[in-house]
Design an enzyme around this catalytic site. Structure first.
Site, PDB file in Angstrom:
ATOM      1  N   ASP A   1      79.926 -24.874   9.336  1.00 58.49           N
ATOM      2  CA  ASP A   1      79.181 -24.597  10.574  1.00 58.49           C
ATOM      3  C   ASP A   1      77.745 -25.117  10.427  1.00 58.49           C
ATOM      4  O   ASP A   1      76.791 -24.452  10.848  1.00 58.49           O
ATOM      5  CB  ASP A   1      79.198 -23.107  10.932  1.00 58.49           C
ATOM      6  CG  ASP A   1      78.652 -22.838  12.332  1.00 58.49           C
ATOM      7  OD1 ASP A   1      78.385 -23.808  13.064  1.00 58.49           O
ATOM      8  OD2 ASP A   1      78.488 -21.655  12.686  1.00 58.49           O
TER       9      ASP A   1
ATOM     10  N   ASN B   1      74.885 -17.305  14.131  1.00 61.73           N
ATOM     11  CA  ASN B   1      75.852 -16.629  14.986  1.00 61.73           C
ATOM     12  C   ASN B   1      77.266 -17.110  14.670  1.00 61.73           C
ATOM     13  O   ASN B   1      77.528 -18.297  14.804  1.00 61.73           O
ATOM     14  CB  ASN B   1      75.517 -16.909  16.460  1.00 61.73           C
ATOM     15  CG  ASN B   1      76.314 -16.027  17.386  1.00 61.73           C
ATOM     16  OD1 ASN B   1      76.822 -14.998  16.975  1.00 61.73           O
ATOM     17  ND2 ASN B   1      76.440 -16.449  18.629  1.00 61.73           N
TER      18      ASN B   1
ATOM     19  N   HIS C   1      77.736 -29.453  13.429  1.00 65.74           N
ATOM     20  CA  HIS C   1      76.992 -29.801  14.648  1.00 65.74           C
ATOM     21  C   HIS C   1      76.036 -30.936  14.293  1.00 65.74           C
ATOM     22  O   HIS C   1      75.175 -30.759  13.427  1.00 65.74           O
ATOM     23  CB  HIS C   1      76.165 -28.603  15.127  1.00 65.74           C
ATOM     24  CG  HIS C   1      76.985 -27.404  15.479  1.00 65.74           C
ATOM     25  ND1 HIS C   1      77.401 -27.144  16.769  1.00 65.74           N
ATOM     26  CD2 HIS C   1      77.482 -26.392  14.731  1.00 65.74           C
ATOM     27  CE1 HIS C   1      78.111 -26.020  16.794  1.00 65.74           C
ATOM     28  NE2 HIS C   1      78.174 -25.543  15.559  1.00 65.74           N
TER      29      HIS C   1
ATOM     30  N   ASP D   1      82.681 -23.893  21.318  1.00 63.62           N
ATOM     31  CA  ASP D   1      81.829 -23.318  20.272  1.00 63.62           C
ATOM     32  C   ASP D   1      80.369 -23.209  20.682  1.00 63.62           C
ATOM     33  O   ASP D   1      79.827 -24.063  21.377  1.00 63.62           O
ATOM     34  CB  ASP D   1      81.931 -24.115  18.970  1.00 63.62           C
ATOM     35  CG  ASP D   1      81.157 -23.440  17.847  1.00 63.62           C
ATOM     36  OD1 ASP D   1      81.271 -22.210  17.706  1.00 63.62           O
ATOM     37  OD2 ASP D   1      80.409 -24.121  17.136  1.00 63.62           O
TER      38      ASP D   1
ATOM     39  N   HIS E   1      83.952 -28.092  10.854  1.00 62.47           N
ATOM     40  CA  HIS E   1      83.016 -27.416  11.770  1.00 62.47           C
ATOM     41  C   HIS E   1      81.569 -27.802  11.465  1.00 62.47           C
ATOM     42  O   HIS E   1      80.915 -27.183  10.630  1.00 62.47           O
ATOM     43  CB  HIS E   1      83.189 -25.898  11.640  1.00 62.47           C
ATOM     44  CG  HIS E   1      82.447 -25.123  12.683  1.00 62.47           C
ATOM     45  ND1 HIS E   1      82.742 -23.818  12.998  1.00 62.47           N
ATOM     46  CD2 HIS E   1      81.413 -25.455  13.492  1.00 62.47           C
ATOM     47  CE1 HIS E   1      81.930 -23.385  13.937  1.00 62.47           C
ATOM     48  NE2 HIS E   1      81.099 -24.362  14.253  1.00 62.47           N
TER      49      HIS E   1
ATOM     50  N   HIS F   1      68.633 -27.103  13.166  1.00 60.37           N
ATOM     51  CA  HIS F   1      67.637 -26.871  14.220  1.00 60.37           C
ATOM     52  C   HIS F   1      66.287 -27.286  13.646  1.00 60.37           C
ATOM     53  O   HIS F   1      65.922 -26.840  12.556  1.00 60.37           O
ATOM     54  CB  HIS F   1      67.591 -25.396  14.634  1.00 60.37           C
ATOM     55  CG  HIS F   1      68.835 -24.920  15.320  1.00 60.37           C
ATOM     56  ND1 HIS F   1      69.189 -25.334  16.589  1.00 60.37           N
ATOM     57  CD2 HIS F   1      69.823 -24.093  14.915  1.00 60.37           C
ATOM     58  CE1 HIS F   1      70.332 -24.762  16.940  1.00 60.37           C
ATOM     59  NE2 HIS F   1      70.746 -24.005  15.934  1.00 60.37           N
TER      60      HIS F   1
ATOM     61  N   ASN G   1      79.144 -28.968  21.534  1.00 58.62           N
ATOM     62  CA  ASN G   1      77.995 -28.375  22.260  1.00 58.62           C
ATOM     63  C   ASN G   1      76.726 -29.221  22.137  1.00 58.62           C
ATOM     64  O   ASN G   1      75.664 -28.747  21.762  1.00 58.62           O
ATOM     65  CB  ASN G   1      77.737 -26.925  21.821  1.00 58.62           C
ATOM     66  CG  ASN G   1      77.328 -26.789  20.361  1.00 58.62           C
ATOM     67  OD1 ASN G   1      77.608 -27.652  19.542  1.00 58.62           O
ATOM     68  ND2 ASN G   1      76.662 -25.699  20.027  1.00 58.62           N
TER      69      ASN G   1
ATOM     70  N   HIS H   1      85.227 -19.557  18.878  1.00 63.03           N
ATOM     71  CA  HIS H   1      84.042 -18.847  18.402  1.00 63.03           C
ATOM     72  C   HIS H   1      84.179 -17.448  18.981  1.00 63.03           C
ATOM     73  O   HIS H   1      84.042 -17.275  20.192  1.00 63.03           O
ATOM     74  CB  HIS H   1      82.796 -19.570  18.943  1.00 63.03           C
ATOM     75  CG  HIS H   1      81.532 -18.779  18.913  1.00 63.03           C
ATOM     76  ND1 HIS H   1      80.424 -19.210  18.241  1.00 63.03           N
ATOM     77  CD2 HIS H   1      81.189 -17.596  19.496  1.00 63.03           C
ATOM     78  CE1 HIS H   1      79.440 -18.320  18.395  1.00 63.03           C
ATOM     79  NE2 HIS H   1      79.879 -17.341  19.169  1.00 63.03           N
TER      80      HIS H   1
HETATM   81  O1  DOR Z   1      74.698 -20.121  14.559  1.00 59.50           O
HETATM   82  C1  DOR Z   1      75.280 -20.862  15.322  1.00 59.50           C
HETATM   83  N1  DOR Z   1      74.793 -22.061  15.651  1.00 59.50           N
HETATM   84  N2  DOR Z   1      76.438 -20.473  15.857  1.00 59.50           N
HETATM   85  C2  DOR Z   1      77.046 -21.168  16.824  1.00 59.50           C
HETATM   86  O2  DOR Z   1      78.079 -20.753  17.261  1.00 59.50           O
HETATM   87  C3  DOR Z   1      76.456 -22.394  17.354  1.00 59.50           C
HETATM   88  C4  DOR Z   1      75.567 -23.001  16.368  1.00 59.50           C
HETATM   89  C5  DOR Z   1      74.681 -24.055  16.952  1.00 59.50           C
HETATM   90  O3  DOR Z   1      75.120 -24.870  17.730  1.00 59.50           O
HETATM   91  O4  DOR Z   1      73.502 -24.059  16.566  1.00 59.50           O
END
Ligand code: DOR
Length: 428
Positions: free
Chosen positions: A306, A279, A63, A153, A61, A310, A95, A180
């Site tokens: 996860d 989240n 991103h 997700d 998991h 950002h 995503n 999710h």
């Molecule tokens: O905190 C999160 N960030 N939860 C998610 O489900 C998506 C993820 C994101 O893509 O930044």
């Protein structure tokens, strides 16, 4: 291709019933020999004394934001962060912009990752087109293109009806639906866990019941369809207990937890602000305790980060409104897991290696997470006692949104080998 001789480490692979002082010879991307006191020539000899030699870690998991979010991460920076955390394989979430909902997008991710030569990449494709929760993607074509699982997700699979169809389709193809779990009618405009911290900060809360209701729905659908369900980033005591009970009934369900959810409570938001906004949100001390108990008793199948980068300018926005949710986690995962789970006596090293390798590999249906003669030479070498302090500014991820900056850990990956190539080393 180069040959590597790994000498003097504790070779530990639960799936192969291996635990002992053994040497490992790697040649042409494959493990050739595992035996005591191996000699002979090799292009490179790694002195692994004091280290554990484990199957490559698998993070199901992450991103990586490419395409569309390169300001926060790219496949290259994400994969570099992965190998620094000892991960030899990762599954990226769909995503991105655009959402990974068509076979050519899956193929493009795989090809780009391959050209980078870092960790292996097994993309997760969207359950629904654009993850909008309306029409199911072409599941069979996506699996043929290389999708390892399906998820919307960032949000839950929108309806029980859609989940039902997704579980039925994926069941016949042998891949899971990874959900999710959140009920938007309960989480609404919430930003952190519902409770005293949210009250103190004057922001809206997300109740644990938002996750629990969705997990309950999903378990009903998994049981009804016989499909394979994976619950992502599980964060509440009640959800964990529902998964525990469902497993006892024989429901085909697995679950993962993140290092931040087994380490921190919502109090972390008071010190780390938006870098602790995630989240599902960081929960209460009772939830953290329940999750740790679920790790210890085997209810939890895998640790997954996860990793959600950002860019600083995004995380600089207000906590209560625009700042996006997510924390990075690849580079701190082994340090946190060793410090918080193994050195506290909660679980054994053996158990931890399963949670980071064979178990997650099984969830995405890949023949990884093992150390077998003739098998792929994906190896993670880690020093369980190495003390070090994490400085997020020195990280390989393009983003800096970690609530663990400045934290001292005991344990770190010291060498990461993917398909017989050393792709990361730290003092080794
Ligand atoms: O905190 C999160 N960030 N939860 C998610 O489900 C998506 C993820 C994101 O893509 O930044």
């Amino acid at each position: 291709m180069a040959s590597i001789l790994i000498k003097g480490g504790r070779v530990l692979s639960p799936e192969d019933q291996l635990d002992g002082e053994l040497d490992v010879r790697v040649e042409d991307g494959v493990i050739r020999e595992i035996a005591p006191n191996l000699g002979g020539a090799a292009d490179e000899t790694l002195d692994a004394r004091g280290n554990v030699v484990a199957p490559g870690f698998v993070d199901i998991h992450v991103h990586f934001r490419e395409p569309g979010g390169e300001i926060s991460e790219t496949l290259e920076t994400g994969l570099a962060a992965a190998v620094a955390g000892g991960f030899t394989a990762v599954s990226t979430m769909p995503n991105t912009k655009p959402v990974i909902d068509r076979p050519e997008l899956v193929r493009a991710q795989i090809e780009k990752a391959r050209s980078l030569g870092l960790a292996r990449l097994f993309p997760v494709a969207a359950v629904s087109m654009a993850s909008q929760g309306e029409s199911l993607t072409d599941v069979a074509a996506l699996v043929a293109a290389g999708a390892a699982a399906f998820s919307d997700d960032g949000r839950p699979v929108k309806t029980a009806g859609l989940l039902r169809r997704a579980l039925e389709r994926t069941r016949d193809l042998g891949v899971p639906v990874s959900d999710h779990c959140e009920d938007p009618s309960l989480s609404g405009a919430g930003v952190i866990n519902e409770g005293p911290v949210a009250v103190k900060l004057g922001v809206r809360g997300i109740p644990g019941s938002s996750e629990d209701v969705c997990v309950a729905r999903d378990l009903v659908m998994a049981e009804a369809t016989g499909g394979r369900l994976h619950i992502m980033h599980l964060s509440t005591a009640r959800a964990l207990d529902m998964v525990r009970q469902a497993k006892r009934r024989g429901v085909r369900v697995t679950c993962e937890v993140t290092p931040h959810h087994f380490t921190l409570t919502d109090e972390a938001v008071l010190t780390h602000g938006t870098n602790a906004k995630v989240n599902p949100p960081l929960r209460s001390a009772a939830d953290v305790e329940a999750i740790r108990a679920g790790i210890a008793d085997g209810t939890v199948d895998a640790i997954a980060t996860d990793h959600a980068p950002h860019a600083p300018e995004l995380k600089a926005k207000p906590l209560g409104t625009e700042a996006p949710s997510g924390v990075i986690g690849l580079e701190t995962a082994p340090g946190l897991a060793l410090t918080e789970l193994v050195h506290t006596g909660l679980i054994s090293l053996w158990h931890l290696v399963s949670l980071l390798s064979a178990n997650p590999a099984r969830i995405i249906g890949q023949p990884l997470g093992r150390l077998q003669v003739g098998g792929a030479a994906d190896v993670t070498i880690f020093n369980p006692d190495l003390e070090w302090t994490y400085h997020v500014a020195e990280g390989r991820s393009k983003s800096r949104n970690s609530p663990f900056d400045g934290r001292t850990f005991r344990g770190a990956a010291t060498a990461t080998i993917v398909a017989g190539r050393i792709v990361y080393r730290r003092g080794m």
